[in-house]
Design an enzyme around this catalytic site. Structure first.
Site, PDB file in Angstrom:
ATOM      1  CD  GLU A   1      -2.982  -0.740  -0.217  1.00  0.00           C
ATOM      2  OE1 GLU A   1      -3.064   0.297  -0.668  1.00  0.00           O
ATOM      3  OE2 GLU A   1      -3.693  -1.729  -0.516  1.00  0.00           O
TER       4      GLU A   1
ATOM      5  CE1 TYR B   1      -6.787   3.220  -0.244  1.00  0.00           C
ATOM      6  CE2 TYR B   1      -4.305   2.915   0.143  1.00  0.00           C
ATOM      7  CZ  TYR B   1      -5.632   2.535  -0.486  1.00  0.00           C
ATOM      8  OH  TYR B   1      -5.400   1.765  -1.185  1.00  0.00           O
TER       9      TYR B   1
ATOM     10  CG  ASP C   1      -7.479   5.483  -3.123  1.00  0.00           C
ATOM     11  OD1 ASP C   1      -8.520   5.196  -3.583  1.00  0.00           O
ATOM     12  OD2 ASP C   1      -6.530   4.700  -3.835  1.00  0.00           O
TER      13      ASP C   1
END
Ligand code: SF4
Length: 354
Positions: free
Chosen positions: A39, A122, A140
């Site tokens: 991520e 996020y 996002d």
């Protein structure tokens, strides 16, 4: 949103994701550390670019402990080319906190995981939902685009306060039984179907439930005001070789853009009072060699642009070098982490000089 609508949207999205998802290396694991790494790498960077970096990174640092112990220079070397190097430093700082304060187990609550360095709302939601199956939002830009079209949300997504509206929408819609597939489904839809321009509505699994599609507004959403003008900096950089074949590098300051990375001596110009040649000679004792341009290009960071020119240069003996400068052999340069614009200059120099 009524219950039937919510059920239909989540079922359509989750089934589509489970059947159509791209085969990506981080989708083969539930290890929260590996999901976290993926991520962080995926922020501001395309999937195709990330894949080889992720695979190399996980092979080199397969566990939290191995990353916690890594030397910063080696870590940045692994990250070289991905840009946004503060992401790598923050990731390592966050991983060290997990090793030291959480017994090497990534926390599984938003409250705790959000205290880790570099873990924003996020990343927290992505790790919690994908690795631990916790129904938490992970919003996002992609997700905001999809939801603004699906639910006809007309808030300006460039404004930080709008994010809360989208987070609340996810929490209403999320599949409590499979939050991982739901969140990844929204991300995947935004990446391959509900794209910024020309969304492929005819292939979309939630078209039947999409308000923007029925209103013909999919190309007008999301609302996003343009950011202020990006600042352009004119930079000049010079590559100098001494008579032993060593190259002069300079370490950037420990804070700010590209902190602690190595570059060739570089100045920002022009100043009101001095030419490029004067400043480089004054600060470094280097003479720019006329007619020896290496490469000129623009490098775009998230909030500024470097308009870069680079040259071969010659050291003038009488000047003492700034303390951040150091001579490197060509072999040693290959081991240093260099930002992308510096690598471009280095490649141009090697083409010209070796
Ligand atoms: S129907 Fe079109 S606009 Fe609506 S979510 Fe699907 S791709 Fe996006």
């Amino acid at each position: 949103m009524n219950e039937l609508y919510k059920t239909q949207v989540r079922n359509a999205l989750v089934s589509w994701f489970l059947e159509e998802k791209r085969d990506l290396p981080w989708r083969k694991t539930k290890d929260p550390y590996k999901i976290w790494v993926s991520e962080v790498m995926l922020q501001q960077t395309k999937v195709d670019t990330v894949i080889p970096y992720y695979e190399r990174f996980i092979a080199k640092y397969p566990s939290l402990e191995s990353l916690a112990c890594a030397k910063e220079e080696e870590l940045l070397k692994e990250w070289e080319g991905l840009g946004y190097y503060s992401r790598a430093r923050n990731l390592q700082a966050g991983v060290r906190e997990v090793v030291e304060s959480y017994g090497s187990t990534v926390p599984n609550t938003r409250k705790e995981i959000s205290t880790l360095k570099g873990v924003g709302p996020y990343t927290a939601g992505a790790v919690l939902s994908i690795a631990y199956g916790v129904p938490e939002h992970a919003v996002d830009g992609n997700v905001m685009r999809v939801l603004s079209r699906l639910l006809l949300i007309k808030e300006d997504i460039a404004k930080p306060k709008s994010k809360k509206i989208f987070e609340e929408a996810v929490m209403e819609l999320i599949d409590e039984d499979n939050p991982s597939a739901f969140n990844q489904g929204l991300m995947e839809l935004g990446a391959i179907i509900c794209t910024p321009t020309k969304p492929k509505c005819l292939l979309c699994p939630v078209r039947e439930y999409c308000t923007a599609f029925f209103e013909g507004m999919q190309e007008q959403l999301p609302i996003k005001t343009i950011n202020k003008k990006t600042k352009v900096h004119k930079m000049k950089s010079v590559v100098v070789e001494d008579d032993q074949g060593r190259i002069l590098l300079e370490k950037r300051p420990s804070k700010g853009l590209l902190a602690n990375m190595w570059q060739f001596p570089m100045v920002e110009l022009p100043t009101a009072a001095h030419t490029t040649e004067e400043v480089i000679e004054h600060d470094y004792g280097i003479e720019i060699l006329k007619g020896k341009e290496l490469v000129a290009f623009k490098h775009v960071f998230s909030h500024l642009v470097w308009e870069m020119e680079s040259f071969n240069g010659k050291l003038l003996v009488e000047k003492e070098l700034p303390s951040a400068c150091k001579w490197f052999t060509i072999e040693d340069i290959a081991k240093q982490p260099m930002p992308v614009p510096v690598l471009k200059i280095w490649n141009a120099w090697k083409e010209r000089n070796t």
